[in-house]
Design an enzyme around this catalytic site. Structure first.
Site, PDB file in Angstrom:
ATOM      1  N   PRO A  96      13.927  20.840   7.364  1.00 47.30           N
ATOM      2  CA  PRO A  96      13.133  20.698   6.129  1.00 47.30           C
ATOM      3  C   PRO A  96      12.109  21.811   6.019  1.00 47.30           C
ATOM      4  CG  PRO A  96      13.429  18.576   7.152  1.00 47.30           C
ATOM      5  CD  PRO A  96      14.004  19.580   8.113  1.00 47.30           C
ATOM      6  N   CYS A  97      12.026  22.401   4.823  1.00 45.15           N
ATOM      7  CA  CYS A  97      11.327  23.674   4.703  1.00 45.15           C
ATOM      8  C   CYS A  97      10.341  23.726   3.551  1.00 45.15           C
ATOM      9  CB  CYS A  97      12.358  24.784   4.536  1.00 45.15           C
ATOM     10  SG  CYS A  97      13.616  24.414   3.277  1.00 45.15           S
ATOM     11  N   SER A  98       9.924  22.576   3.029  1.00 45.20           N
ATOM     12  CA  SER A  98       9.075  22.595   1.839  1.00 45.20           C
ATOM     13  C   SER A  98       7.743  23.294   2.079  1.00 45.20           C
ATOM     14  CB  SER A  98       8.828  21.163   1.348  1.00 45.20           C
ATOM     15  OG  SER A  98       8.199  20.393   2.348  1.00 45.20           O
TER      16      SER A  98
END
Length: 241
Positions: A96-98
């Site tokens: 996850p890279c938000s």
């Protein structure tokens, strides 16, 4: 089975031949990358996915042999994993890279615990790439492939990239980083993503040319229109593609 787009289903994918290369997916979500590996002829051994609803979709679509519905940190602590997971051709992951997104005041979100809207436990999102490297350290795949947002290689985030490369090298992996645009690969969407590809086999450096002219949305959109968003969401909740 026909591979045409009309009426095509995941079940139409050919069964990999004996001796086909193997792959295992972490942060698998609903299985987009898994479908890509299947199309490329890989035998998908299973996945790790923390979200129960999304994992149910993955199981419905892909029928994984080894399915782990848990935080990857917990997976990394397991001591009774199947032997074949330690002899992978590719370990896949899209942490996850938000917090690395180019939108908003992203640096203010670094090192802050967040909760996904689906309702999982709180996590510090920007260290999950290093959790993935811990999985590489544990399973020792021949190749590791990780996808992330363009923001990972921009601005102050470059320090994270330097640490990612260092940690891969410390465990014996050579690393290449590519910025690829989906529009160059027959996808009607301008979507740039970073791919980190590491291997411990001494393979020659990869070269990834853009194989096609961009396809515009106008070439693929329907004049009749599609389903209303609420109807589409309803279908997804039934785990139907």
């Amino acid at each position: 089975a026909s591979m045409s787009s009309e009426g095509w289903k995941l079940a139409d994918l050919p069964i990999p031949e004996e001796g086909a290369p193997t792959c295992f997916s972490t942060f698998s979500c609903g299985g987009g990358s898994t479908m890509g590996y299947k199309l490329a002829g890989y035998r998908m051994l299973g996945n790790v996915e923390i979200d129960p609803t999304i994992n149910a979709m993955y199981k419905k679509n892909h029928h994984p042999q080894h399915n782990y519905e848990m935080d990857l940190r917990d997976f990394n602590r397991m001591e009774d994993l199947p032997k074949e997971l330690y002899d992978l051709d590719i370990l896949d992951g899209s942490p996850p890279c938000s917090t690395f997104s180019m939108a908003g005041s992203r640096e203010q979100a670094w090192n802050v615990q967040k909760q996904f809207r689906e309702g999982q436990a709180y996590q510090t999102l920007d260290d999950l790439f290093f959790v993935f490297i811990d999985t590489v350290r544990k399973l020792r795949p021949k190749v590791a492939v990780a996808e992330n947002v363009k923001g990972l290689i921009a601005g102050n985030a470059k320090g994270y990239v330097n640490q990612i490369v260092k940690e891969f090298r410390d465990i014996g992996y050579a690393v290449q980083i590519f910025l690829l645009n989906a529009a160059d690969y027959k996808v009607p969407q301008a979507r740039e993503r970073v791919f980190v590809i590491a291997n411990r086999m001494g393979y020659p450096k990869l070269k990834i040319p853009a194989p096609s002219e961009p396809i515009t949305f106008g070439q693929v959109c329907s004049e009749e229109g599609g389903e209303a968003p609420t109807e589409m969401i309803g279908r997804l909740r039934q785990y139907v593609l």
